[in-house]
Design an enzyme around this catalytic site. Sequence first.
Site, PDB file in Angstrom:
ATOM      1  N   ARG A 100      -6.889   9.048  -9.240  1.00  0.00           N
ATOM      2  CA  ARG A 100      -7.708   9.904  -8.177  1.00  0.00           C
ATOM      3  C   ARG A 100      -6.974   9.868  -7.307  1.00  0.00           C
ATOM      4  O   ARG A 100      -5.406   9.528  -7.382  1.00  0.00           O
ATOM      5  CB  ARG A 100      -8.674   8.440  -7.974  1.00  0.00           C
ATOM      6  CG  ARG A 100      -9.127   8.811  -6.083  1.00  0.00           C
ATOM      7  CD  ARG A 100      -8.056   7.808  -4.582  1.00  0.00           C
ATOM      8  NE  ARG A 100      -8.851   7.473  -3.431  1.00  0.00           N
ATOM      9  CZ  ARG A 100      -7.830   7.615  -2.965  1.00  0.00           C
ATOM     10  NH1 ARG A 100      -7.193   6.944  -2.574  1.00  0.00           N
ATOM     11  NH2 ARG A 100      -9.125   7.122  -1.206  1.00  0.00           N
ATOM     12  N   THR A 106       1.386   6.920   1.067  1.00  0.00           N
ATOM     13  CA  THR A 106       0.622   5.312   0.421  1.00  0.00           C
ATOM     14  C   THR A 106       0.722   6.093  -1.441  1.00  0.00           C
ATOM     15  O   THR A 106       1.114   6.227  -1.343  1.00  0.00           O
ATOM     16  CB  THR A 106      -0.440   6.203   0.901  1.00  0.00           C
ATOM     17  OG1 THR A 106      -1.403   5.020   0.735  1.00  0.00           O
ATOM     18  CG2 THR A 106      -1.062   7.178   0.533  1.00  0.00           C
ATOM     19  N   THR A 160      -5.850   7.356   8.222  1.00  0.00           N
ATOM     20  CA  THR A 160      -5.640   6.157   7.423  1.00  0.00           C
ATOM     21  C   THR A 160      -6.731   5.795   7.115  1.00  0.00           C
ATOM     22  O   THR A 160      -7.611   5.903   7.933  1.00  0.00           O
ATOM     23  CB  THR A 160      -4.996   5.394   7.241  1.00  0.00           C
ATOM     24  OG1 THR A 160      -4.389   3.424   7.278  1.00  0.00           O
ATOM     25  CG2 THR A 160      -4.449   4.826   8.809  1.00  0.00           C
ATOM     26  N   GLY A 161      -6.763   4.687   5.821  1.00  0.00           N
ATOM     27  CA  GLY A 161      -8.124   4.679   5.677  1.00  0.00           C
ATOM     28  C   GLY A 161      -9.023   5.000   4.411  1.00  0.00           C
ATOM     29  O   GLY A 161      -8.414   5.152   3.906  1.00  0.00           O
ATOM     30  N   SER A 178       1.252  -1.419   0.124  1.00  0.00           N
ATOM     31  CA  SER A 178      -0.021   0.419  -0.077  1.00  0.00           C
ATOM     32  C   SER A 178       0.483   1.434   0.093  1.00  0.00           C
ATOM     33  O   SER A 178       0.583   2.342   0.133  1.00  0.00           O
ATOM     34  CB  SER A 178      -1.053   0.596   1.123  1.00  0.00           C
ATOM     35  OG  SER A 178      -1.515  -1.276   0.727  1.00  0.00           O
ATOM     36  N   THR A 196      -0.348   1.291   4.714  1.00  0.00           N
ATOM     37  CA  THR A 196      -0.477   3.147   4.291  1.00  0.00           C
ATOM     38  C   THR A 196       0.446   3.370   5.518  1.00  0.00           C
ATOM     39  O   THR A 196      -0.475   3.457   6.307  1.00  0.00           O
ATOM     40  CB  THR A 196      -1.946   3.557   3.801  1.00  0.00           C
ATOM     41  OG1 THR A 196      -1.869   3.096   2.370  1.00  0.00           O
ATOM     42  CG2 THR A 196      -0.781   4.798   4.050  1.00  0.00           C
TER      43      THR A 196
HETATM   44  N1  ASP Z   1      -5.978   7.523   3.366  1.00  0.00           N
HETATM   45  C1  ASP Z   1      -5.701   6.276   2.210  1.00  0.00           C
HETATM   46  C2  ASP Z   1      -6.118   7.049   0.736  1.00  0.00           C
HETATM   47  O1  ASP Z   1      -7.203   7.026   0.695  1.00  0.00           O
HETATM   48  C3  ASP Z   1      -5.702   4.728   2.629  1.00  0.00           C
HETATM   49  C4  ASP Z   1      -4.830   4.092   3.246  1.00  0.00           C
HETATM   50  O2  ASP Z   1      -4.533   4.989   4.595  1.00  0.00           O
HETATM   51  O3  ASP Z   1      -4.848   3.058   3.052  1.00  0.00           O
HETATM   52  O4  ASP Z   1      -5.461   6.731   0.203  1.00  0.00           O
END
Ligand code: ASP
Length: 322
Positions: free
Chosen positions: A210, A200, A233-234, A80, A182
């Site tokens: 994106r 990330t 994160t998320g 990631s 990430t």
């Molecule tokens: N926050 C990151 C994103 O949306 C993804 C992640 O934290 O894994 O790109």
Amino acid sequence: MSSRRKFLEKSLGGAIGLTFAPLLMHGVPPAAPDGPIVLSTWNNKKANQAAWSAVESGKSALDVVEIGVKTVEADPKDMSVGYGGRPDRDGNVTLDASIMNAEGDCGSVCFLQDIKHPIAVARKVMETTPHVMLAGEGAQQFALENGFEAENLLTPEAESAWKNWQKEAKYKPIINIENHDTIGMLAMDKNGDLSGACTTSGLAFKMHGRVGDSPIIGAGLFVDNEVGGAVATGMGEAIVKVCGSFLVVELMRQGRTAEEACKAAVERVVKKQKGHKDFQVCFLALRKDGTYGGYALHKGFMYVVSTQAVPTVMDSLHYLKS
Ligand code: ASP
């Protein structure tokens, strides 16, 4: 109760088969700092170890977070982040990163391709340009002009994950699965100064072009050296919609503990976003007094804490009970 004591209780609890829920610490007054600290999202102990060696040798918090997250950017097993990151739905690895120092300066890159260390490019943007953010081809051109090399970041493993995904080509985030490497890192150095970094490859199999929360200052990362720092994160879209990391820092400014501030940010996501059961959102924060905490929407978020050479992995509390 000090952070150190919290570790001790947790490890003692593990040793005798008991679990001390971090909830017990909720609302506990902050402890006085007694040395540097490094925090990072998820379970990248190697990143914390590298960062800890750097902070112990007297490096600035800014150097520390860059050194720490670079270990993950260079690791092809982390799917990631950076090299080895899963590609977008067209098979391109596109990277986002941001960095912020104790002076409130910040730099970021987004939609960057073929450069292994986007965090170093983000730092270069911060330190050598009048801008905060460079994107796509412009970011890549800037990197190449500054001595970074172009290389193929798509590993055979990431390519095969993409080919598998193409069989159904459904875009449905899998909670804690597509996200779990990430890295967001926060550090306090020996002078008590704070910095943060976030890097990330974003959500796996995202639309081409994106950009998530990670390179957006205030969303994926925010640091105010008078107050504290936060990383997220998320699901990036959900984090951007609430200016997540900025929100956490502002809540700490108003006196909340790190954990309370992270919880309140998750609650804001819940209140404002109807589809919240289908994605994960997690925040991690460090206050200027050395106290810290994390909170997630769903179960499964971990973070790594270093106050000594051996890092400790902490489970965060979460909002949804099932
Ligand atoms: N926050 C990151 C994103 O949306 C993804 C992640 O934290 O894994 O790109």
